[in-house]
Write a protein that holds these residues in place. Structure first.
Motif, PDB file in Angstrom:
ATOM      1  N   GLU A  20       0.825  -1.214   0.000  1.00 41.74           N
ATOM      2  CA  GLU A  20       0.000   0.000   0.000  1.00 41.74           C
ATOM      3  C   GLU A  20       0.857   1.261   0.000  1.00 41.74           C
ATOM      4  O   GLU A  20       0.508   2.264  -0.619  1.00 41.74           O
ATOM      5  CB  GLU A  20      -0.945   0.027   1.198  1.00 41.74           C
ATOM      6  CG  GLU A  20      -1.851   1.247   1.145  1.00 41.74           C
ATOM      7  CD  GLU A  20      -2.790   1.348   2.324  1.00 41.74           C
ATOM      8  OE1 GLU A  20      -3.950   1.723   2.088  1.00 41.74           O
ATOM      9  OE2 GLU A  20      -2.376   1.069   3.464  1.00 41.74           O
ATOM     10  N   TRP A  48      -8.037  -9.489  -4.704  1.00 39.73           N
ATOM     11  CA  TRP A  48      -8.000  -8.628  -3.521  1.00 39.73           C
ATOM     12  C   TRP A  48      -6.914  -9.152  -2.597  1.00 39.73           C
ATOM     13  O   TRP A  48      -6.684 -10.349  -2.519  1.00 39.73           O
ATOM     14  CB  TRP A  48      -9.351  -8.655  -2.799  1.00 39.73           C
ATOM     15  CG  TRP A  48     -10.458  -8.052  -3.590  1.00 39.73           C
ATOM     16  CD1 TRP A  48     -11.398  -8.720  -4.336  1.00 39.73           C
ATOM     17  CD2 TRP A  48     -10.726  -6.668  -3.747  1.00 39.73           C
ATOM     18  NE1 TRP A  48     -12.226  -7.817  -4.942  1.00 39.73           N
ATOM     19  CE2 TRP A  48     -11.841  -6.549  -4.599  1.00 39.73           C
ATOM     20  CE3 TRP A  48     -10.135  -5.513  -3.251  1.00 39.73           C
ATOM     21  CZ2 TRP A  48     -12.380  -5.327  -4.967  1.00 39.73           C
ATOM     22  CZ3 TRP A  48     -10.663  -4.280  -3.610  1.00 39.73           C
ATOM     23  CH2 TRP A  48     -11.773  -4.199  -4.457  1.00 39.73           C
ATOM     24  N   LEU A  73      -3.316  -2.166   8.127  1.00 37.85           N
ATOM     25  CA  LEU A  73      -3.459  -3.448   7.431  1.00 37.85           C
ATOM     26  C   LEU A  73      -2.783  -4.595   8.176  1.00 37.85           C
ATOM     27  O   LEU A  73      -3.115  -5.758   7.969  1.00 37.85           O
ATOM     28  CB  LEU A  73      -2.884  -3.359   6.014  1.00 37.85           C
ATOM     29  CG  LEU A  73      -3.709  -2.567   5.010  1.00 37.85           C
ATOM     30  CD1 LEU A  73      -2.953  -2.403   3.704  1.00 37.85           C
ATOM     31  CD2 LEU A  73      -5.057  -3.236   4.767  1.00 37.85           C
ATOM     32  N   ASN A  83     -10.931  -6.134   6.349  1.00 39.00           N
ATOM     33  CA  ASN A  83     -11.029  -4.977   5.468  1.00 39.00           C
ATOM     34  C   ASN A  83     -10.314  -5.251   4.152  1.00 39.00           C
ATOM     35  O   ASN A  83      -9.127  -5.566   4.144  1.00 39.00           O
ATOM     36  CB  ASN A  83     -10.416  -3.731   6.126  1.00 39.00           C
ATOM     37  CG  ASN A  83     -11.242  -3.252   7.286  1.00 39.00           C
ATOM     38  OD1 ASN A  83     -12.468  -3.319   7.257  1.00 39.00           O
ATOM     39  ND2 ASN A  83     -10.587  -2.777   8.318  1.00 39.00           N
ATOM     40  N   LEU A  84     -11.052  -5.147   3.055  1.00 41.92           N
ATOM     41  CA  LEU A  84     -10.465  -5.258   1.723  1.00 41.92           C
ATOM     42  C   LEU A  84     -10.174  -3.850   1.237  1.00 41.92           C
ATOM     43  O   LEU A  84     -11.081  -3.079   0.951  1.00 41.92           O
ATOM     44  CB  LEU A  84     -11.437  -5.935   0.751  1.00 41.92           C
ATOM     45  CG  LEU A  84     -11.784  -7.389   0.994  1.00 41.92           C
ATOM     46  CD1 LEU A  84     -12.710  -7.895  -0.104  1.00 41.92           C
ATOM     47  CD2 LEU A  84     -10.554  -8.260   1.087  1.00 41.92           C
ATOM     48  N   ALA A  85      -8.897  -3.517   1.162  1.00 46.71           N
ATOM     49  CA  ALA A  85      -8.505  -2.170   0.754  1.00 46.71           C
ATOM     50  C   ALA A  85      -7.611  -2.170  -0.476  1.00 46.71           C
ATOM     51  O   ALA A  85      -7.515  -1.165  -1.167  1.00 46.71           O
ATOM     52  CB  ALA A  85      -7.776  -1.470   1.904  1.00 46.71           C
ATOM     53  N   TYR A  87      -6.056  -4.076  -4.123  1.00 47.87           N
ATOM     54  CA  TYR A  87      -6.340  -4.957  -5.247  1.00 47.87           C
ATOM     55  C   TYR A  87      -5.066  -5.100  -6.058  1.00 47.87           C
ATOM     56  O   TYR A  87      -4.357  -4.114  -6.291  1.00 47.87           O
ATOM     57  CB  TYR A  87      -7.455  -4.358  -6.104  1.00 47.87           C
ATOM     58  CG  TYR A  87      -8.007  -5.282  -7.153  1.00 47.87           C
ATOM     59  CD1 TYR A  87      -8.895  -6.301  -6.800  1.00 47.87           C
ATOM     60  CD2 TYR A  87      -7.673  -5.141  -8.491  1.00 47.87           C
ATOM     61  CE1 TYR A  87      -9.428  -7.150  -7.760  1.00 47.87           C
ATOM     62  CE2 TYR A  87      -8.204  -5.983  -9.457  1.00 47.87           C
ATOM     63  CZ  TYR A  87      -9.082  -6.988  -9.086  1.00 47.87           C
ATOM     64  OH  TYR A  87      -9.605  -7.822 -10.037  1.00 47.87           O
ATOM     65  N   ARG A 136      -5.711   0.774  -4.636  1.00 52.53           N
ATOM     66  CA  ARG A 136      -6.326   0.843  -3.304  1.00 52.53           C
ATOM     67  C   ARG A 136      -7.672   1.563  -3.363  1.00 52.53           C
ATOM     68  O   ARG A 136      -7.921   2.392  -4.237  1.00 52.53           O
ATOM     69  CB  ARG A 136      -5.399   1.492  -2.299  1.00 52.53           C
ATOM     70  CG  ARG A 136      -5.175   2.948  -2.496  1.00 52.53           C
ATOM     71  CD  ARG A 136      -4.316   3.538  -1.375  1.00 52.53           C
ATOM     72  NE  ARG A 136      -3.615   4.695  -1.895  1.00 52.53           N
ATOM     73  CZ  ARG A 136      -2.352   4.965  -1.700  1.00 52.53           C
ATOM     74  NH1 ARG A 136      -1.615   4.159  -0.988  1.00 52.53           N
ATOM     75  NH2 ARG A 136      -1.808   6.030  -2.212  1.00 52.53           N
ATOM     76  N   HIS A 139     -12.133   3.933   0.699  1.00 50.81           N
ATOM     77  CA  HIS A 139     -12.970   3.406   1.782  1.00 50.81           C
ATOM     78  C   HIS A 139     -13.062   1.881   1.600  1.00 50.81           C
ATOM     79  O   HIS A 139     -13.804   1.415   0.737  1.00 50.81           O
ATOM     80  CB  HIS A 139     -14.368   4.035   1.753  1.00 50.81           C
ATOM     81  CG  HIS A 139     -14.344   5.528   1.843  1.00 50.81           C
ATOM     82  ND1 HIS A 139     -13.992   6.184   2.995  1.00 50.81           N
ATOM     83  CD2 HIS A 139     -14.591   6.483   0.915  1.00 50.81           C
ATOM     84  CE1 HIS A 139     -14.035   7.489   2.782  1.00 50.81           C
ATOM     85  NE2 HIS A 139     -14.386   7.696   1.527  1.00 50.81           N
ATOM     86  N   PRO A 140     -12.310   1.127   2.401  1.00 46.13           N
ATOM     87  CA  PRO A 140     -12.288  -0.336   2.240  1.00 46.13           C
ATOM     88  C   PRO A 140     -13.654  -0.974   2.416  1.00 46.13           C
ATOM     89  O   PRO A 140     -14.523  -0.438   3.100  1.00 46.13           O
ATOM     90  CB  PRO A 140     -11.337  -0.797   3.347  1.00 46.13           C
ATOM     91  CG  PRO A 140     -10.537   0.398   3.715  1.00 46.13           C
ATOM     92  CD  PRO A 140     -11.428   1.583   3.473  1.00 46.13           C
ATOM     93  N   GLU A 142     -15.798  -3.789   4.145  1.00 39.99           N
ATOM     94  CA  GLU A 142     -15.733  -4.573   5.370  1.00 39.99           C
ATOM     95  C   GLU A 142     -16.406  -5.909   5.103  1.00 39.99           C
ATOM     96  O   GLU A 142     -17.561  -5.965   4.688  1.00 39.99           O
ATOM     97  CB  GLU A 142     -16.425  -3.846   6.520  1.00 39.99           C
ATOM     98  CG  GLU A 142     -16.133  -4.463   7.865  1.00 39.99           C
ATOM     99  CD  GLU A 142     -16.687  -3.629   8.996  1.00 39.99           C
ATOM    100  OE1 GLU A 142     -17.902  -3.749   9.261  1.00 39.99           O
ATOM    101  OE2 GLU A 142     -15.899  -2.877   9.618  1.00 39.99           O
TER     102      GLU A 142
END
Length: 191
Positions: A20, A48, A73, A83-85, A87, A136, A139-140, A142
Motif C-alpha cells: 500500500e 483482492w 493493514l 477490510n479489503l482495501a 487490489y 487501493r 474506503h475499504p 468490510e
C-alpha cells in the motif's frame, strides 16, 4: 482490469502495508501446507489482498521495517471482520530455483534474508515472485470473517463479488516502470 472480483490472496499484513505504501511491488510466495502436492500456483491474475497476521513478526522483516506492523493493514481488524482495501493485478511471474538469486530480492520487498531463505527451502527448493500493480480503495470494504477463510492456503473465494471501479493506483506510471525495471534485472540474472 475486471469490474468485479471475489478472489482474494492471503498475505501478511506487514507485506500488504508495504504494498500500500508503494515500497514493495512484488509478492514472494512459496505456498501454505494446504496447497497440495504441486505447491503454490498463480491461479489468478487479479485479486483482492487478504491481510493476515498468522506467523507474522518483526523478526521476519528487514531491519527498520518493523513499523509496518503498526500499519492498520497489519493490525487485527474489528472482531469478526476483514477490510479489503488493496487490489492486485499480476504483471509478471518469475519462478526462482537458484538460491544465489535470493539476494537480489532484498531491495524489492520487506522480508529479511532468513525469512526468504526459509521460504525458498520449504519442501522443494524454489520461490515464486509476482510483480504486481497495486490499487487501493479510499474506503475499504468490510467483510465478515468466515471459518472457511482460515488455514494455510493462498487463495480464498469471498462470499460475494466486490466492485473494482473506485480503485486508485498506488504507484504512478513512472514509479511502476522503476519497479518493473528492478524486477526485470532479477529475471535477466535468473536466465
Amino acid at each position: 482490469m475486471q469490474s468485479q472480483n471475489r478472489i482474494a490472496f492471503k498475505e501478511w499484513g506487514a507485506v500488504c502495508a508495504a504494498l500500500e505504501q508503494g515500497t514493495q511491488s512484488v509478492i514472494v510466495r512459496k505456498g501454505g501446507i494446504h496447497e497440495g502436492e504441486a505447491g503454490f500456483r498463480v491461479e489468478h491474475d487479479e485479486f483482492w489482498m487478504f491481510p493476515t497476521r498468522f506467523h507474522q513478526g518483526a523478526e521476519q522483516l528487514q531491519p527498520g521495517k518493523s513499523s509496518l506492523l503498526n500499519h492498520p493493514l497489519a493490525q487485527e481488524p474489528a472482531s469478526g471482520k476483514l477490510n479489503l482495501a488493496l487490489y492486485s493485478v499480476v504483471e509478471a511471474v518469475l519462478e526462482l530455483k537458484d538460491p544465489s538469486q535470493l539476494t537480489f530480492l532484498q531491495k524489492l520487498q520487506v522480508l529479511n534474508e532468513e525469512t526468504i531463505q526459509q521460504r525458498f527451502e520449504y519442501k522443494n527448493p524454489g520461490l515464486f515472485v509476482l510483480l504486481v500493480r497495486i490499487f487501493r480503495l479510499e474506503h475499504p470494504f468490510e467483510v465478515d470473517q468466515e471459518s472457511r477463510y482460515a488455514g494455510c492456503h493462498s487463495w480464498v473465494e469471498l462470499s460475494q463479488y466486490f466492485d473494482t471501479i473506485n480503485l486508485k493506483p498506488v504507484l504512478n506510471p513512472e514509479q511502476f516502470l522503476e519497479a518493473q525495471q528492478a524486477f526485470q534485472e532479477i529475471v535477466a540474472r535468473s536466465q
